[in-house]
Write a protein that holds these residues in place. Structure first.
Motif, mmCIF file in Angstrom:
data_model
loop_
_atom_site.group_PDB
_atom_site.id
_atom_site.type_symbol
_atom_site.label_atom_id
_atom_site.label_comp_id
_atom_site.label_asym_id
_atom_site.label_seq_id
_atom_site.Cartn_x
_atom_site.Cartn_y
_atom_site.Cartn_z
ATOM 1 N N PHE A 20 0.841 -1.136 0.154
ATOM 2 C CA PHE A 20 -0.058 -0.183 -0.097
ATOM 3 C C PHE A 20 0.803 1.281 -0.184
ATOM 4 C CE2 PHE A 20 -2.246 3.424 2.510
ATOM 5 C CZ PHE A 20 -3.157 3.492 1.503
ATOM 6 N N PHE A 21 1.790 1.125 0.859
ATOM 7 C CA PHE A 21 2.874 2.516 0.834
ATOM 8 C C PHE A 21 3.466 2.694 -0.604
ATOM 9 C CE2 PHE A 21 7.570 3.512 1.017
ATOM 10 C CZ PHE A 21 7.356 4.909 1.705
ATOM 11 N N LEU A 22 3.673 1.555 -1.285
ATOM 12 C CA LEU A 22 4.113 1.742 -2.553
ATOM 13 C C LEU A 22 3.237 2.461 -3.594
ATOM 14 C CD1 LEU A 22 6.493 -1.522 -3.191
ATOM 15 C CD2 LEU A 22 7.132 1.001 -2.710
ATOM 16 N N SER A 23 2.127 2.025 -3.371
ATOM 17 C CA SER A 23 0.848 2.203 -4.313
ATOM 18 C C SER A 23 0.538 3.905 -4.276
ATOM 19 C CB SER A 23 -0.333 1.300 -4.151
ATOM 20 O OG SER A 23 -0.873 1.704 -2.953
ATOM 21 N N VAL A 24 0.752 4.239 -3.041
ATOM 22 C CA VAL A 24 0.450 5.895 -2.940
ATOM 23 C C VAL A 24 1.504 6.648 -2.695
ATOM 24 C CG1 VAL A 24 -1.654 5.037 -1.575
ATOM 25 C CG2 VAL A 24 0.285 5.488 -0.178
ATOM 26 N N PHE A 25 2.642 6.240 -2.683
ATOM 27 C CA PHE A 25 3.899 7.098 -2.638
ATOM 28 C C PHE A 25 3.920 8.289 -3.593
ATOM 29 C CE2 PHE A 25 7.955 8.566 -2.737
ATOM 30 C CZ PHE A 25 8.741 8.725 -1.506
ATOM 31 N N ASN A 26 3.758 7.944 -4.825
ATOM 32 C CA ASN A 26 4.081 8.836 -6.104
ATOM 33 C C ASN A 26 2.976 9.920 -5.900
ATOM 34 O OD1 ASN A 26 6.505 7.882 -6.643
ATOM 35 N ND2 ASN A 26 5.714 6.598 -8.118
ATOM 36 N N THR A 27 1.792 9.533 -5.323
ATOM 37 C CA THR A 27 0.494 10.425 -5.043
ATOM 38 C C THR A 27 1.085 11.518 -4.074
ATOM 39 O OG1 THR A 27 -0.984 8.955 -5.884
ATOM 40 C CG2 THR A 27 -1.836 10.765 -4.698
ATOM 41 N N ILE A 28 1.412 11.007 -3.000
ATOM 42 C CA ILE A 28 1.793 11.890 -2.041
ATOM 43 C C ILE A 28 3.145 12.757 -2.174
ATOM 44 C CG2 ILE A 28 2.793 11.814 0.590
ATOM 45 C CD1 ILE A 28 1.567 9.049 0.879
ATOM 46 N N ALA A 29 4.103 12.062 -3.053
ATOM 47 C CA ALA A 29 5.004 12.967 -3.672
ATOM 48 C C ALA A 29 4.726 14.029 -4.565
ATOM 49 C CB ALA A 29 6.172 11.938 -4.385
ATOM 50 N N ASP A 30 3.611 13.991 -5.299
ATOM 51 C CA ASP A 30 3.223 14.973 -6.079
ATOM 52 C C ASP A 30 2.513 15.837 -5.315
ATOM 53 O OD1 ASP A 30 4.035 13.594 -8.304
ATOM 54 O OD2 ASP A 30 2.041 12.602 -8.854
ATOM 55 N N ARG A 31 1.745 15.410 -4.300
ATOM 56 C CA ARG A 31 0.881 16.400 -3.395
ATOM 57 C C ARG A 31 1.861 17.318 -2.652
ATOM 58 N NH1 ARG A 31 -3.971 13.994 -0.430
ATOM 59 N NH2 ARG A 31 -4.352 13.396 -2.657
ATOM 60 N N HIS A 32 3.025 16.768 -2.011
ATOM 61 C CA HIS A 32 4.067 17.542 -1.117
ATOM 62 C C HIS A 32 5.340 17.898 -1.676
ATOM 63 C CE1 HIS A 32 1.457 16.919 2.251
ATOM 64 N NE2 HIS A 32 1.278 15.619 1.829
ATOM 65 N N GLY A 33 5.542 17.710 -3.204
ATOM 66 C CA GLY A 33 6.623 18.384 -3.759
ATOM 67 C C GLY A 33 7.869 17.794 -3.478
ATOM 68 N N PHE A 34 7.871 16.366 -3.666
ATOM 69 C CA PHE A 34 9.480 15.809 -3.666
ATOM 70 C C PHE A 34 9.414 14.353 -4.591
ATOM 71 C CE2 PHE A 34 6.711 13.979 -0.088
ATOM 72 C CZ PHE A 34 6.769 12.745 -0.125
ATOM 73 N N ARG A 35 10.315 13.834 -5.030
ATOM 74 C CA ARG A 35 10.479 13.090 -6.143
ATOM 75 C C ARG A 35 9.684 11.743 -6.117
ATOM 76 N NH1 ARG A 35 15.639 15.265 -5.635
ATOM 77 N NH2 ARG A 35 16.779 13.590 -4.722
ATOM 78 N N ARG A 36 9.197 11.308 -7.247
ATOM 79 C CA ARG A 36 8.663 10.140 -7.259
ATOM 80 C C ARG A 36 9.763 8.891 -7.392
ATOM 81 N NH1 ARG A 36 3.989 8.993 -10.943
ATOM 82 N NH2 ARG A 36 2.340 10.562 -10.414
ATOM 83 N N ILE A 37 9.247 7.760 -6.907
ATOM 84 C CA ILE A 37 10.109 6.558 -6.969
ATOM 85 C C ILE A 37 9.785 5.612 -7.909
ATOM 86 C CG2 ILE A 37 10.661 6.642 -4.389
ATOM 87 C CD1 ILE A 37 8.377 4.621 -4.200
ATOM 88 N N ASP A 38 10.663 4.785 -8.507
ATOM 89 C CA ASP A 38 10.427 3.738 -9.265
ATOM 90 C C ASP A 38 9.830 2.727 -8.707
ATOM 91 O OD1 ASP A 38 10.316 1.851 -11.419
ATOM 92 O OD2 ASP A 38 12.291 2.022 -12.112
ATOM 93 N N THR A 39 8.453 2.088 -8.753
ATOM 94 C CA THR A 39 8.190 1.229 -7.752
ATOM 95 C C THR A 39 8.456 -0.042 -8.261
ATOM 96 O OG1 THR A 39 6.121 1.042 -9.227
ATOM 97 C CG2 THR A 39 6.019 2.503 -7.054
ATOM 98 N N ALA A 40 9.051 -0.481 -9.427
ATOM 99 C CA ALA A 40 9.554 -1.473 -9.846
ATOM 100 C C ALA A 40 11.190 -1.791 -9.168
ATOM 101 C CB ALA A 40 9.923 -1.504 -11.602
ATOM 102 N N ARG A 41 11.617 -0.814 -8.858
ATOM 103 C CA ARG A 41 12.848 -0.877 -8.138
ATOM 104 C C ARG A 41 12.755 -1.140 -6.446
ATOM 105 N NH1 ARG A 41 16.926 3.485 -9.916
ATOM 106 N NH2 ARG A 41 18.196 2.437 -8.668
#
Length: 207
Positions: A20-41
């Motif tokens: 779940f953390f991985l599934s929402v991380f990039n949404t949180i990153a976009d909202r708070h202005g930090f870099r996305r992650i490559d969930t495949a890694r």
């Protein structure tokens, strides 16, 4: 070694919330202005400590509280989809039956912890201390020790992050590292572990 008090982390220790953390991380990153992650890694990310992860995505410390609140709110909406690791429920029941005080110290919200545990298992927990910064667990561990009337030498904090190990050491309690959590066991060993638990069934030996 046996203990009178078992203090558990929640995410990655009791609850299998990393997907779940991985599934929402990039949404949180976009909202708070930090870099996305490559969930495949994602496997590589498990070798990062919390501070390393924050540096990797360019998250300054002052953004962590707001990002954490967003994560907790998103989990609240999806708590029904998050499960405990296989064997955790039986381990909690066993420890309680053996007279070990079971408590939870987690940066997640008490509502989310109770929801994922469910009413039966939540009723086995003597103390919940939740919602602090991931770097603020030391004082909460000490508070749980005081409320439970247990000396640090008779308690163990069980977690899956280097920050859990650091908080345990500062509070004077043993740290037990789980093999199934967010961080790899190799990363946790760098912080020193009084015990390691390969599977949830291994938690039975606390009693």
């Amino acid at each position: 070694m046996t203990y009178r008090l078992a203090i558990f982390d929640f995410d990655g220790t009791l609850a299998d919330s990393f997907p779940f953390f991985l599934s929402v991380f990039n949404t949180i990153a976009d909202r708070h202005g930090f870099r996305r992650i490559d969930t495949a890694r994602a496997g590589e990310l498990r070798h990062y400590g919390v501070r390393q992860m924050m540096e990797h995505v360019g998250m300054p410390a002052w953004k962590l509280p707001a990002a954490s609140r967003t994560f907790m709110a998103m989990m609240k909406e999806n708590a029904g989809a998050i499960s405990l690791f296989d064997g955790i429920a039986d381990a909690l029941r066993f420890l309680h039956a053996q007279g070990v005080l079971v408590t939870v110290v987690s940066s997640n919200s008490e509502h989310n912890v109770r929801t994922v545990l469910g009413p039966e298992l939540a009723a086995l927990v003597a103390q919940f201390d939740c919602g602090m910064s991931i770097f603020g667990k030391t004082s909460r561990i000490r508070a749980v020790l005081k409320r439970c009337g247990v000396a640090p030498r008779d308690a163990i904090y069980i977690g899956d992050q280097g920050t859990d190990a650091e908080a345990s050491r500062k509070a004077g309690v043993d740290f037990g590292a789980v093999h199934w959590g967010y961080a790899t066991i190799e990363a946790l060993r760098q912080h020193g572990c009084a015990d390691e638990f390969t599977t949830p069934q291994d938690l039975h030996r606390i009693a």
